[in-house]
Design a protein around this motif. Sequence first.
Motif, PDB file in Angstrom:
ATOM      1  N   LEU A   1      -4.161 -20.332 -12.111  1.00  0.00           N
ATOM      2  CA  LEU A   1      -3.978 -20.127 -11.335  1.00  0.00           C
ATOM      3  C   LEU A   1      -1.889 -20.650 -10.752  1.00  0.00           C
ATOM      4  O   LEU A   1      -1.296 -19.629 -10.012  1.00  0.00           O
ATOM      5  CB  LEU A   1      -4.337 -20.640 -10.187  1.00  0.00           C
ATOM      6  CG  LEU A   1      -5.968 -20.396  -9.992  1.00  0.00           C
ATOM      7  CD1 LEU A   1      -6.737 -21.083  -9.188  1.00  0.00           C
ATOM      8  CD2 LEU A   1      -6.246 -19.402 -10.138  1.00  0.00           C
TER       9      LEU A   1
ATOM     10  N   VAL B   1      -7.067 -16.287  -2.401  1.00  0.00           N
ATOM     11  CA  VAL B   1      -8.034 -15.945  -4.156  1.00  0.00           C
ATOM     12  C   VAL B   1      -8.529 -16.943  -4.884  1.00  0.00           C
ATOM     13  O   VAL B   1      -9.284 -16.133  -6.270  1.00  0.00           O
ATOM     14  CB  VAL B   1      -6.349 -16.479  -4.763  1.00  0.00           C
ATOM     15  CG1 VAL B   1      -6.011 -17.458  -4.466  1.00  0.00           C
ATOM     16  CG2 VAL B   1      -5.604 -15.842  -6.050  1.00  0.00           C
TER      17      VAL B   1
ATOM     18  N   GLY C   1       0.455 -17.854  -9.793  1.00  0.00           N
ATOM     19  CA  GLY C   1       1.629 -18.363  -9.056  1.00  0.00           C
ATOM     20  C   GLY C   1       3.168 -18.305  -8.746  1.00  0.00           C
ATOM     21  O   GLY C   1       3.950 -17.945  -8.542  1.00  0.00           O
TER      22      GLY C   1
ATOM     23  N   GLY D   1      -3.294  -8.412   0.401  1.00  0.00           N
ATOM     24  CA  GLY D   1      -2.396  -8.901   0.615  1.00  0.00           C
ATOM     25  C   GLY D   1      -2.736 -10.561   1.133  1.00  0.00           C
ATOM     26  O   GLY D   1      -1.868 -11.437   1.114  1.00  0.00           O
ATOM     27  N   LYS D   2      -4.326 -11.175   1.260  1.00  0.00           N
ATOM     28  CA  LYS D   2      -5.079 -12.271   1.728  1.00  0.00           C
ATOM     29  C   LYS D   2      -3.967 -14.033   0.316  1.00  0.00           C
ATOM     30  O   LYS D   2      -5.698 -13.264   0.045  1.00  0.00           O
ATOM     31  CB  LYS D   2      -6.117 -12.041   2.092  1.00  0.00           C
ATOM     32  CG  LYS D   2      -6.068 -11.663   3.479  1.00  0.00           C
ATOM     33  CD  LYS D   2      -7.214 -10.835   4.074  1.00  0.00           C
ATOM     34  CE  LYS D   2      -6.898 -10.379   5.318  1.00  0.00           C
ATOM     35  NZ  LYS D   2      -8.755  -9.919   5.678  1.00  0.00           N
ATOM     36  N   THR D   3      -3.419 -13.996  -0.347  1.00  0.00           N
ATOM     37  CA  THR D   3      -3.403 -15.211  -1.469  1.00  0.00           C
ATOM     38  C   THR D   3      -3.889 -16.043  -0.255  1.00  0.00           C
ATOM     39  O   THR D   3      -4.976 -16.599  -1.855  1.00  0.00           O
ATOM     40  CB  THR D   3      -1.929 -14.724  -1.572  1.00  0.00           C
ATOM     41  OG1 THR D   3      -0.991 -15.301  -0.807  1.00  0.00           O
ATOM     42  CG2 THR D   3      -0.815 -13.494  -2.276  1.00  0.00           C
ATOM     43  N   ASP D   4      -4.162 -16.500   0.304  1.00  0.00           N
ATOM     44  CA  ASP D   4      -5.031 -17.519   0.176  1.00  0.00           C
ATOM     45  C   ASP D   4      -6.594 -17.776   0.465  1.00  0.00           C
ATOM     46  O   ASP D   4      -7.158 -18.683  -0.031  1.00  0.00           O
ATOM     47  CB  ASP D   4      -4.693 -17.983   1.924  1.00  0.00           C
ATOM     48  CG  ASP D   4      -5.142 -17.012   2.325  1.00  0.00           C
ATOM     49  OD1 ASP D   4      -5.202 -15.906   2.483  1.00  0.00           O
ATOM     50  OD2 ASP D   4      -5.840 -17.190   4.062  1.00  0.00           O
TER      51      ASP D   4
ATOM     52  N   VAL E   1      -7.037  -8.948  -1.712  1.00  0.00           N
ATOM     53  CA  VAL E   1      -6.112  -9.947  -2.662  1.00  0.00           C
ATOM     54  C   VAL E   1      -4.600  -9.223  -2.850  1.00  0.00           C
ATOM     55  O   VAL E   1      -3.667  -9.130  -2.421  1.00  0.00           O
ATOM     56  CB  VAL E   1      -6.111 -11.193  -3.384  1.00  0.00           C
ATOM     57  CG1 VAL E   1      -4.961 -11.305  -3.771  1.00  0.00           C
ATOM     58  CG2 VAL E   1      -7.385 -11.947  -3.495  1.00  0.00           C
ATOM     59  N   LEU E   2      -4.711  -8.308  -3.633  1.00  0.00           N
ATOM     60  CA  LEU E   2      -4.377  -7.419  -4.104  1.00  0.00           C
ATOM     61  C   LEU E   2      -4.051  -6.104  -3.681  1.00  0.00           C
ATOM     62  O   LEU E   2      -2.606  -5.819  -3.087  1.00  0.00           O
ATOM     63  CB  LEU E   2      -5.110  -6.374  -5.831  1.00  0.00           C
ATOM     64  CG  LEU E   2      -4.999  -7.664  -6.562  1.00  0.00           C
ATOM     65  CD1 LEU E   2      -5.286  -7.375  -8.193  1.00  0.00           C
ATOM     66  CD2 LEU E   2      -3.965  -8.725  -7.083  1.00  0.00           C
TER      67      LEU E   2
ATOM     68  N   LEU F   1       3.949 -14.575  -9.394  1.00  0.00           N
ATOM     69  CA  LEU F   1       4.215 -14.107  -8.275  1.00  0.00           C
ATOM     70  C   LEU F   1       5.498 -14.447  -6.791  1.00  0.00           C
ATOM     71  O   LEU F   1       6.567 -14.203  -6.214  1.00  0.00           O
ATOM     72  CB  LEU F   1       3.078 -14.208  -6.800  1.00  0.00           C
ATOM     73  CG  LEU F   1       2.004 -13.750  -7.315  1.00  0.00           C
ATOM     74  CD1 LEU F   1       0.708 -13.947  -6.723  1.00  0.00           C
ATOM     75  CD2 LEU F   1       2.254 -12.537  -7.647  1.00  0.00           C
TER      76      LEU F   1
ATOM     77  N   SER G   1       8.418  -7.336  -4.905  1.00  0.00           N
ATOM     78  CA  SER G   1       7.406  -6.455  -4.791  1.00  0.00           C
ATOM     79  C   SER G   1       6.312  -5.613  -4.983  1.00  0.00           C
ATOM     80  O   SER G   1       6.126  -4.491  -5.839  1.00  0.00           O
ATOM     81  CB  SER G   1       7.039  -6.067  -2.968  1.00  0.00           C
ATOM     82  OG  SER G   1       7.604  -4.961  -3.226  1.00  0.00           O
TER      83      SER G   1
END
Length: 252
Positions: free
Chosen positions: A173, A153, A177, A148-151, A144-145, A180, A189
Amino acid sequence: MTAKETVLTAAAQLFGDRDPSAVDRWVSATYRQHSALATDGPDGLRALVAGLPDDFRYDLHRVLADGDLVALHGTYHGFGPEPLVAFDVFRVEDGRLAEHWDALTPVVPRTVSGRSQTDGPTAIDARADTEANRALVTGFVETVLKGGKTDAVTDFLSTETYHQHNVGIGDGLDGLGAALAALADQGVSMVYTELHRVIADGDLVLTVSEGAFGPTPTAFYDLFRVADGRIVEHWDITPQIPGTLPHGNGLF
């Protein structure tokens, strides 16, 4: 003595008693310094301790021990006009402090979540599966961090309880969200480029990463608490990486 006992005893004499002679008892002759606050070697640490003011004190909140690495989460009073929250990581070799890394940030009076930068559980849950928690947190940072695959989380963070101690992020969460999204609206970013270190002890896992916050090179110290296979709490310090250091060892 264990590595944890060595670090706690040395820290008590160096920073509790403010005793420069403790360097002779507890610090390796080849002590390697990564902090921006001191020069390299035992003499650099000796000079730092000798210069501490009379009203200096250190409040310890948490201790993680992982092999030869010991991480302290605490608050320094007297290094400057404001108290500083800090992560200190020591490597122990042959019963002495052999290497040190740190990150510090000022204490703020109010956070978005209403939690302080250091409150929350302090004791290690010795029943927790350290290696499973290490793998979970490492996966979160890498996927994730850093990735970058925030989906993904919710594969790592609890959807029911996520206590946040970052000064600008709310609980849960939804709080993450919202923070971000606000950064994205500002065109800022937060990029993790390298995971340098993972220190795990029971239900607590500290990661040390390198990256950037906007255009600013940044060190990311993230402490996570895990329960029932999900991350449920987070503390952090994210200092700017200085352009110069008082030694040639680098920050990491």
